[in-house]
Structures are given as C-alpha cells and as structure tokens.
Design a protein around this motif. Structure first.
Motif, PDB file in Angstrom:
ATOM      1  N   ALA A 218     -19.094  18.487   9.249  1.00 61.80           N
ATOM      2  CA  ALA A 218     -19.766  19.351  10.202  1.00 61.80           C
ATOM      3  C   ALA A 218     -18.787  19.572  11.421  1.00 61.80           C
ATOM      4  O   ALA A 218     -18.518  18.761  12.068  1.00 61.80           O
ATOM      5  N   SER A 219     -18.290  20.952  11.703  1.00 65.23           N
ATOM      6  CA  SER A 219     -17.721  21.184  13.141  1.00 65.23           C
ATOM      7  C   SER A 219     -18.240  22.538  13.463  1.00 65.23           C
ATOM      8  O   SER A 219     -19.145  23.103  12.958  1.00 65.23           O
ATOM      9  N   ASN A 220     -17.563  22.998  14.625  1.00 64.87           N
ATOM     10  CA  ASN A 220     -17.815  24.097  15.313  1.00 64.87           C
ATOM     11  C   ASN A 220     -17.420  25.214  14.531  1.00 64.87           C
ATOM     12  O   ASN A 220     -17.833  26.442  14.716  1.00 64.87           O
ATOM     13  N   TYR A 221     -16.682  25.162  13.381  1.00 61.03           N
ATOM     14  CA  TYR A 221     -16.464  26.293  12.500  1.00 61.03           C
ATOM     15  C   TYR A 221     -17.372  26.458  11.352  1.00 61.03           C
ATOM     16  O   TYR A 221     -16.996  27.118  10.305  1.00 61.03           O
ATOM     17  N   LEU A 222     -18.422  25.664  11.461  1.00 60.49           N
ATOM     18  CA  LEU A 222     -19.356  25.415  10.198  1.00 60.49           C
ATOM     19  C   LEU A 222     -19.554  26.816   9.565  1.00 60.49           C
ATOM     20  O   LEU A 222     -19.526  26.879   8.355  1.00 60.49           O
ATOM     21  N   VAL A 238     -22.746  20.871   1.007  1.00 60.76           N
ATOM     22  CA  VAL A 238     -23.033  19.568   1.472  1.00 60.76           C
ATOM     23  C   VAL A 238     -22.206  19.447   3.140  1.00 60.76           C
ATOM     24  O   VAL A 238     -21.157  19.908   3.132  1.00 60.76           O
ATOM     25  N   ILE A 239     -23.159  19.272   3.888  1.00 57.15           N
ATOM     26  CA  ILE A 239     -22.893  19.366   5.300  1.00 57.15           C
ATOM     27  C   ILE A 239     -22.831  17.763   5.640  1.00 57.15           C
ATOM     28  O   ILE A 239     -23.846  17.117   5.624  1.00 57.15           O
ATOM     29  N   ASP A 240     -21.912  17.142   6.189  1.00 57.11           N
ATOM     30  CA  ASP A 240     -21.657  15.870   6.525  1.00 57.11           C
ATOM     31  C   ASP A 240     -21.606  15.599   8.045  1.00 57.11           C
ATOM     32  O   ASP A 240     -20.892  16.080   8.726  1.00 57.11           O
ATOM     33  N   GLY A 241     -22.492  15.154   8.586  1.00 58.45           N
ATOM     34  CA  GLY A 241     -22.766  15.030  10.019  1.00 58.45           C
ATOM     35  C   GLY A 241     -21.909  13.766  10.891  1.00 58.45           C
ATOM     36  O   GLY A 241     -21.534  13.200  10.131  1.00 58.45           O
ATOM     37  N   ALA A 242     -21.788  13.906  12.111  1.00 56.37           N
ATOM     38  CA  ALA A 242     -20.854  12.997  13.018  1.00 56.37           C
ATOM     39  C   ALA A 242     -21.265  11.459  12.883  1.00 56.37           C
ATOM     40  O   ALA A 242     -20.485  10.567  12.783  1.00 56.37           O
ATOM     41  N   PRO A 260     -23.334  16.493  15.473  1.00 52.77           N
ATOM     42  CA  PRO A 260     -24.501  15.718  15.126  1.00 52.77           C
ATOM     43  C   PRO A 260     -25.063  16.157  13.741  1.00 52.77           C
ATOM     44  O   PRO A 260     -25.184  17.502  13.734  1.00 52.77           O
ATOM     45  N   THR A 261     -25.542  15.475  13.283  1.00 50.16           N
ATOM     46  CA  THR A 261     -26.147  15.819  11.753  1.00 50.16           C
ATOM     47  C   THR A 261     -27.170  16.738  11.911  1.00 50.16           C
ATOM     48  O   THR A 261     -27.352  17.705  11.348  1.00 50.16           O
ATOM     49  N   LEU A 262     -28.074  16.329  12.951  1.00 51.54           N
ATOM     50  CA  LEU A 262     -29.321  17.445  13.198  1.00 51.54           C
ATOM     51  C   LEU A 262     -28.843  18.764  13.587  1.00 51.54           C
ATOM     52  O   LEU A 262     -29.370  19.858  13.118  1.00 51.54           O
ATOM     53  N   VAL A 284     -27.298  20.766   1.076  1.00 47.75           N
ATOM     54  CA  VAL A 284     -27.292  19.057   1.097  1.00 47.75           C
ATOM     55  C   VAL A 284     -26.896  18.601   2.254  1.00 47.75           C
ATOM     56  O   VAL A 284     -25.776  19.101   2.758  1.00 47.75           O
ATOM     57  N   VAL A 285     -27.610  17.653   2.916  1.00 50.49           N
ATOM     58  CA  VAL A 285     -27.120  17.075   4.223  1.00 50.49           C
ATOM     59  C   VAL A 285     -27.067  15.547   4.400  1.00 50.49           C
ATOM     60  O   VAL A 285     -27.734  15.040   3.434  1.00 50.49           O
ATOM     61  N   SER A 286     -26.100  14.981   5.133  1.00 50.32           N
ATOM     62  CA  SER A 286     -25.946  13.532   5.081  1.00 50.32           C
ATOM     63  C   SER A 286     -25.459  13.096   6.472  1.00 50.32           C
ATOM     64  O   SER A 286     -24.849  14.083   7.062  1.00 50.32           O
ATOM     65  N   GLY A 287     -25.657  11.796   6.698  1.00 48.12           N
ATOM     66  CA  GLY A 287     -25.089  11.464   8.068  1.00 48.12           C
ATOM     67  C   GLY A 287     -26.304  10.639   9.060  1.00 48.12           C
ATOM     68  O   GLY A 287     -27.037  11.317   9.738  1.00 48.12           O
ATOM     69  N   ARG A 288     -26.373   9.489   8.646  1.00 46.22           N
ATOM     70  CA  ARG A 288     -27.301   8.685   9.355  1.00 46.22           C
ATOM     71  C   ARG A 288     -28.691   8.967   9.027  1.00 46.22           C
ATOM     72  O   ARG A 288     -29.715   8.928   9.812  1.00 46.22           O
ATOM     73  N   ILE A 289     -28.795   9.439   7.732  1.00 45.72           N
ATOM     74  CA  ILE A 289     -30.327   9.472   7.163  1.00 45.72           C
ATOM     75  C   ILE A 289     -30.498   8.279   6.504  1.00 45.72           C
ATOM     76  O   ILE A 289     -30.177   7.971   5.265  1.00 45.72           O
ATOM     77  N   ARG A 290     -31.489   7.484   6.906  1.00 44.45           N
ATOM     78  CA  ARG A 290     -31.865   6.011   6.636  1.00 44.45           C
ATOM     79  C   ARG A 290     -33.195   5.701   6.033  1.00 44.45           C
ATOM     80  O   ARG A 290     -33.355   4.931   5.247  1.00 44.45           O
ATOM     81  N   THR A 291     -34.336   6.657   6.620  1.00 44.75           N
ATOM     82  CA  THR A 291     -35.380   6.228   6.316  1.00 44.75           C
ATOM     83  C   THR A 291     -36.165   7.492   5.673  1.00 44.75           C
ATOM     84  O   THR A 291     -35.919   8.615   5.751  1.00 44.75           O
TER      85      THR A 291
END
Length: 400
Positions: A218-222, A238-242, A260-262, A284-291
């Motif tokens: 994920a970047s500002n060029y998203l 697939v977007i992978d957050g910071a 950040p993922t959010l 699809v999103v990822s990056g500190r998704i735990r619960t």
C-alpha cells in the motif's frame, strides 16, 4: 535497543514480524448491536460466510470462509514441515494457503485443498506445470513490510536439502557457486502496463482460468497502481498494509514505508466503487489482521477476504513454541534455520491451524448474527461506528 544492535553490525538491521509502531487501525471501530430497530439472531441460525474470489474468472476460487493464509515461503522463511502444516491445516478448514516466494513443493499440492501460487522474479519461480496446479496465481509486486524491494537469503543460512529444492527448478543456468538467493524487486521484465497485461495473459493460460491476483504494498500511488493492474486484466487486487509482517526486512522498510492497512483498504474500496468496478474485481487485504473482530471490520469496509500471516504462524506453532523456550525465541520452531525446526510436528501444527481457522470463522458468524444478518455479504459500513477521531476521519464513519 535497535540502535545498539546497529552499533554491533555494519549491515542493515533486519526486523521480523512487522512494525511495533501504532497506526490508526481497526481497534478504533465498533459494530452497532441491534435490539429493537432490528433483532439479533439465535445461535442456531445458519450464517453464510462462503467466499468467492475472482468471480469473473473462468475458475473462481470458492472458499468456506473469507480467511486465507498469506505468503510465507518455504526456505525464504519457513521450514519445509511448517509450510506443509500450513497447507494441510487450511485444507482441513476449507480455505487457501499461499506458497510465497519459496520453491513450490509437490507436498504443498498434495496437502492443500486450495493453493495460491505466488509468482515472483527469482530464478526458482513457479514453472508452467506448477502454475497449472494453482487455484489462484498471485503476482508479487510488493509487500507491506518490504515495500517494493527484493529479498536476499544467504546460502549459508540454508540446510543443504533446502538449497537443493531452490536449485531443482531453475529458469536460468546456475553455473557458479551461489552465495545468495535473490528475489529481485517486483518482476524485472515488467516495465509497462503492456508488459503486465502480457504476463497476466500468460498466467491465465498457464493456470487454466484461475483468478490472477496482483499484490501491492500500500502506497500513496495506490489508485494509480490499481488502475494499471485492472487495465492489465487482474481479477484480484491484494493490498498489503504497512503493519504487515515478514521473516525479516530492513527496519526502515518495516517502520517507515507504506500506508496503514485501514487507510489503504478504505482508499482501495472507494476507488473501486467510484469507478464502478466493485463487482468485477475481488479485494483482499492484509497487514496486522489478527482477530475475528479485525477480520469482520475489514470485510465490512469492503474487503472480499483477508490474508493472515503472523496470527497463523503462532496458531500453527501453538503449544510447540514451548519446545524452544526458554532459551530461544518461539519462532525458532518455524524458521527454516530455526534451532528447533526439526522438532516441529506437521500433524500437530495442521490440527492447531485448522482449529484456529474454524474457531475464527465461527466467531465471524456470531458477529454477523449479532447484527441481525444471515450472510457475510449483508455486512457493510453501515454496521460500524468510530470511537477514535482519526479513524473516523480515515473511514468517513460516524464518530460517537
């Protein structure tokens, strides 16, 4: 402490399992329970959480749940037995695992029900035969904990049998002793959108119509990069957050790069809706998704599925982390060069992961029932409020 470690070494400090920095995240959101406006549902009411990824592909990926295991490659991170446990555990739960940047093994296909094969730029990248065994193919252009950079594995860190697996499938002659195994940034031959379109066409043929995903840090060029991927024919973004983790990446990339993922999820979903593509491509999103709470909030904000990695790593290790303790870190049961990698039990690890995934999916159903709904597809942004002002600004949700 990190600067003390830098003082002892001239190489970049590598940091595992993601950033410890705090970003606005899903904790700043809460679901609105229903009582009179609408009634919640009893525990025995069936809830549909089946998930279809790449709905317009000839062979969509159909899963029992919206939770997949993200790329954690054999050899570049995990031991062979641990990667096999991931494949087997996801099969038991009816979902998918991702082969990551390591070699694709016969044991992966034998144990997995659904296998996402990651396509990367290294010489051991998947063959046409291996691509033909995939249930989804993911083009890795970047990842949250490593930006758009490459990965280097020192040969001296690998047992001989693992190195042999890297060399067993080659796309170029390896005619001199190897000191390092290098995954280059992105895909070296992809320089233009036309190049990406040709690659996606090639992978679609090789995969016999399975969804083709493009993974982006994920970047500002998203929005611009999503547009390029979609015009090239991608079925899945697939977007992978910071906050995403990794086996090890330079600390500056882990802590100081990315979105950040959010925020990335909200921007990606807004872009797809604004351009009327929301029903044509899976997100699809990822990056500190735990619960399960993190998962359901991500799904309500527009994700079609989530990838988990660190959570799955520790769920698979479960009680086996006691084997390295107290003298070694718990990850030494999982890493390819871990001091206790040989002590890992595939059966026990697969069972632990399957239980975790099943428990998490049942918890998703409990949350959906509490919203008075019978299907994951009915859950959306209207079910959420923000209690954190920065999260409210990012998501555009009401601040309570």
């Amino acid at each position: 402490m990190e600067n003390e470690m830098r003082s002892a070494n001239t190489e970049p400090l590598h940091k595992p399992l993601g950033s410890s920095r705090t970003f606005p995240h899903f904790e700043g959101l809460l679901f609105s329970p229903v009582q009179l406006v609408k009634k919640s549902l009893a525990d025995d009411v069936p809830v549909d959480i089946e998930t279809k990824i790449g709905p317009h592909a000839r062979r969509p990926l159909k899963l029992s749940m919206p939770i997949m295991i993200s790329a954690m490659g054999y050899g570049v991170a995990l031991s062979k037995s641990f990667s096999i446990a991931l494949a087997r555990g996801t099969a038991m739960a009816g979902t998918a695992f991702n082969t990551g940047q390591g070699p694709v093994l016969k044991e992966h296909r034998d144990n997995a029900k659904f296998m996402v094969v990651q396509y990367h730029g290294a010489f051991w990248r998947p063959t046409v035969h291996q691509l033909g065994q995939a249930d989804m193919i993911e083009i890795r252009l970047g990842q949250g904990a490593n930006a758009g950079a490459g990965t280097v594995v020192k040969v001296t860190d690998l047992p001989p049998d693992v190195l042999a697996d890297f060399l067993a499938t080659t796309h170029e002659m390896v005619d001199k002793p190897l000191k390092e195994l290098v995954v280059p940034p992105g895909i070296p031959e992809i320089r233009t959108q036309s190049d990406l379109r040709q690659l996606i066409h090639h992978l679609r043929l090789a995969g016999h119509g399975v969804p083709i995903a493009v993974k982006l840090a994920a970047s500002n060029y998203l929005e611009t990069e999503m547009e390029m991927a979609l015009r090239a024919g991608a079925d899945v973004i697939v977007i992978d957050g910071a906050q995403a983790g990794t086996h090890g990446s330079p600390a500056i990339l882990v802590d100081d790069f990315g979105l950040p993922t959010l925020a990335a999820l909200c921007r990606a979903d807004d872009y797809l809706r604004l351009n009327r593509r929301r029903d044509h491509v899976s997100l699809v999103v990822s990056g500190r998704i735990r619960t399960p709470g993190d998962m359901l909030k991500a799904l309500a904000l527009g994700a079609d599925a989530v990838y988990i990695a660190s959570a799955a790593l520790f769920a698979t290790a479960h009680k086996q982390v006691l084997k390295p303790l107290p003298f070694e870190p718990p990850t030494q049961i999982a890493w390819v060069n871990g001091t206790h990698a040989s002590d890992f039990s595939i059966d026990e690890g697969a069972d632990s992961l399957a239980r975790f995934l099943t428990s998490s999916s049942e918890e998703l159903k409990s949350g959906i029932r509490a919203l008075g709904k019978r299907s994951l597809r009915e859950v959306d942004r209207s079910d959420l409020v923000a209690w954190d002002s920065e999260v409210a600004r990012i998501t555009g949700l009401p601040l309570v």
